[in-house]
Design an enzyme around this catalytic site. Structure first.
Site, PDB file in Angstrom:
ATOM      1  N   GLN A 146       0.859  -1.193   0.000  1.00 50.14           N
ATOM      2  CA  GLN A 146       0.000   0.000   0.000  1.00 50.14           C
ATOM      3  C   GLN A 146       0.891   1.238   0.000  1.00 50.14           C
ATOM      4  O   GLN A 146       1.977   1.246   0.582  1.00 50.14           O
ATOM      5  CB  GLN A 146      -0.908  -0.003   1.237  1.00 50.14           C
ATOM      6  CG  GLN A 146      -1.710  -1.279   1.401  1.00 50.14           C
ATOM      7  CD  GLN A 146      -3.166  -1.137   1.002  1.00 50.14           C
ATOM      8  OE1 GLN A 146      -3.673  -0.048   0.750  1.00 50.14           O
ATOM      9  NE2 GLN A 146      -3.860  -2.254   0.936  1.00 50.14           N
ATOM     10  N   HIS A 200      -2.994  -4.931   7.791  1.00 50.06           N
ATOM     11  CA  HIS A 200      -1.883  -3.984   7.689  1.00 50.06           C
ATOM     12  C   HIS A 200      -1.730  -3.325   9.056  1.00 50.06           C
ATOM     13  O   HIS A 200      -1.823  -2.110   9.189  1.00 50.06           O
ATOM     14  CB  HIS A 200      -2.119  -2.986   6.554  1.00 50.06           C
ATOM     15  CG  HIS A 200      -2.137  -3.662   5.205  1.00 50.06           C
ATOM     16  ND1 HIS A 200      -0.996  -4.044   4.549  1.00 50.06           N
ATOM     17  CD2 HIS A 200      -3.167  -4.054   4.418  1.00 50.06           C
ATOM     18  CE1 HIS A 200      -1.321  -4.649   3.408  1.00 50.06           C
ATOM     19  NE2 HIS A 200      -2.634  -4.668   3.305  1.00 50.06           N
ATOM     20  N   HIS A 221      -6.087 -10.986   5.243  1.00 51.59           N
ATOM     21  CA  HIS A 221      -4.997 -11.897   4.872  1.00 51.59           C
ATOM     22  C   HIS A 221      -4.110 -12.255   6.067  1.00 51.59           C
ATOM     23  O   HIS A 221      -2.988 -11.779   6.208  1.00 51.59           O
ATOM     24  CB  HIS A 221      -4.188 -11.464   3.648  1.00 51.59           C
ATOM     25  CG  HIS A 221      -3.842  -9.999   3.520  1.00 51.59           C
ATOM     26  ND1 HIS A 221      -3.220  -9.292   4.503  1.00 51.59           N
ATOM     27  CD2 HIS A 221      -4.019  -9.140   2.492  1.00 51.59           C
ATOM     28  CE1 HIS A 221      -3.020  -8.050   4.083  1.00 51.59           C
ATOM     29  NE2 HIS A 221      -3.506  -7.930   2.876  1.00 51.59           N
ATOM     30  N   ASN A 224      -0.194 -12.106   6.808  1.00 49.63           N
ATOM     31  CA  ASN A 224       0.442 -11.153   5.904  1.00 49.63           C
ATOM     32  C   ASN A 224       0.011  -9.732   6.290  1.00 49.63           C
ATOM     33  O   ASN A 224      -1.161  -9.474   6.524  1.00 49.63           O
ATOM     34  CB  ASN A 224       0.069 -11.458   4.441  1.00 49.63           C
ATOM     35  CG  ASN A 224       0.597 -12.811   3.997  1.00 49.63           C
ATOM     36  OD1 ASN A 224      -0.156 -13.741   3.744  1.00 49.63           O
ATOM     37  ND2 ASN A 224       1.908 -12.940   3.952  1.00 49.63           N
ATOM     38  N   ASP A 279      -6.975 -11.804  -3.002  1.00 49.61           N
ATOM     39  CA  ASP A 279      -6.156 -10.587  -3.009  1.00 49.61           C
ATOM     40  C   ASP A 279      -5.544 -10.410  -4.406  1.00 49.61           C
ATOM     41  O   ASP A 279      -4.437  -9.904  -4.564  1.00 49.61           O
ATOM     42  CB  ASP A 279      -5.061 -10.656  -1.938  1.00 49.61           C
ATOM     43  CG  ASP A 279      -4.491  -9.284  -1.582  1.00 49.61           C
ATOM     44  OD1 ASP A 279      -5.074  -8.265  -2.006  1.00 49.61           O
ATOM     45  OD2 ASP A 279      -3.450  -9.232  -0.902  1.00 49.61           O
TER      46      ASP A 279
END
Ligand SMILES: [Zn+2]
Length: 386
Positions: A146, A200, A221, A224, A279
């Site tokens: 990102q 994230h 995810h 990750n 994804d």
């Protein structure tokens, strides 16, 4: 549209297998499922298909997909979404969430408007069930692919500017719950029926507990874009895997996660609480080469998508492949694998009741898989073959 009857083969209803049964489809819906195919009477004009050697399963539901076939949700056009929808239908995905990523407020708004248009007008492939906003309220330390410069502190003002009059089509938001202001917005989203997902993120085990109380219930995810499990600090994955209530999703391409980790997620959460997602990015179903994701250059080699710095940047996975991977590489039973690609994700975004099952009253979204190698032989969306 006349009636369609599928008979022979195996039917996976979303909950269990029916051997040698039949499915009656009428008016875009599942009219009936029969335990024995001779219980289903045919009429002149019916399209009767023998699916011997095949499995009829609920069409796949992808709640985390950015692009395919050279198009990305952030292109912000109906045509891009329609191209993605058509491409993934060829691999058995019959509905999906258009997934945005960290971008400017204007670009995000435009992408959401395009998704709204695709929902209203319909597509020539998989149906759009709404929007998944992955960012911009994330933790820069776990940005993955990102764009760091466009990450925003969580605020209702920013959220409202990005969604405008399309707030009702947002079904899911990925944010970092430990960032200041994230829990306030999480409470609002959760109250409005939106799936709030930790992703994230650098959230600790304890921060995840507080996040859950504020309505963050899913993880983006898993493993990750978050701290790994440490035996003294289990972090976000340790919390999501062991605390009751949390649901998770995995990118089962065997690149993002080792097959043993895929199996671990399934062992901890079960098929009801672990969804398969792709994804996927625009390189999906195109091939190796140089692409773009969220304003950054992505190099796809051997099907693996990475930024120039080497970070994984989404995947080129399709859900048929994900199902095959978790069966063959992770040893997960086929019934669970199919459920994790259909009923489980549908339930996470409140679309169960119409998506994810082959049962009376559900939308006639069906994937036909070859019994021998699980390859896709066809997909039906709202009663129409694709
Ligand atoms: Zn993503």
């Amino acid at each position: 549209m006349g009636r369609t009857i599928l008979k022979g083969g195996r039917i996976f209803t979303g909950r269990a297998f029916v051997e040698g049964g039949a499915v009656l489809i009428d008016g875009g819906r599942i009219k009936a499922v029969y335990d024995r195919s001779d219980q289903c009477e045919t009429r002149p004009g019916d399209d009767v298909r023998d699916i011997d050697g095949m499995i009829a399963a609920p069409g796949f539901v992808d709640i985390h997909i950015h692009g395919a076939m050279g198009c990305d949700a952030m292109d912000g056009t109906y045509d891009a979404i329609d191209t993605i929808a058509r491409a993934i239908a060829s691999r058995g995905t019959t509905s999906f969430l258009v997934t945005t990523m960290t971008a400017s407020i204007d670009d995000t708004y435009n992408a959401i408007v395009a998704a709204g248009r695709a929902m209203k007008r319909g597509t020539s492939g998989a149906q759009v069930l709404g929007v998944h906003m992955e960012g911009p309220f994330i933790n820069a330390d776990h940005k993955g692919a990102q764009m760091e410069s466009l990450i925003l502190p969580p605020s209702m003002d920013a959220y409202r500017s990005m969604t405008g009059e399309y707030g009702h089509i947002v079904k899911r938001v990925t944010l970092a719950p430990e960032v200041e202001g994230a829990l306030e917005i999480s409470r609002y989203l959760h109250k409005n029926g939106i799936l709030v997902s930790a992703g994230h993120t650098g959230a600790s085990y304890d921060e995840m507990r507080r996040a859950y109380d504020a309505g963050v219930t899913h993880t983006t995810h898993l493993f990750n874009g978050m701290n790994p499990i440490h035996h003294r600090e289990p972090g976000a994955p340790g919390a999501a895997l062991t605390q009751d209530g949390w649901t998770v999703e995995v990118i089962a391409d065997t690149v993002h996660l080792h097959p043993a980790i895929l199996k671990m997620a399934w062992l901890c959460k079960g098929a009801d609480r672990c969804a398969l997602v792709t994804d996927a990015i625009e390189a999906t179903l195109v091939g190796d080469g140089v692409y773009e994701l969220g304003g950054q250059k992505v190099i796809v080699k051997g099907g693996q998508a990475r930024l120039e710095a080497g970070n994984l940047a989404g995947s080129t996975l399709t859900l048929d492949k994900a199902v095959k991977n978790i069966v063959e590489a992770a040893g997960i039973p086929l019934a669970d694998a199919l459920k994790m690609a259909s009923l489980t994700p549908a339930g996470l975004i409140g679309a169960d009741g119409r998506k994810g099952c082959i049962e009376q009253g559900y939308d006639a979204d069906i994937v036909l898989l070859d019994e021998a190698d699980l390859s896709v032989n066809g997909a039906m969306i709202a009663g129409k073959w694709h």
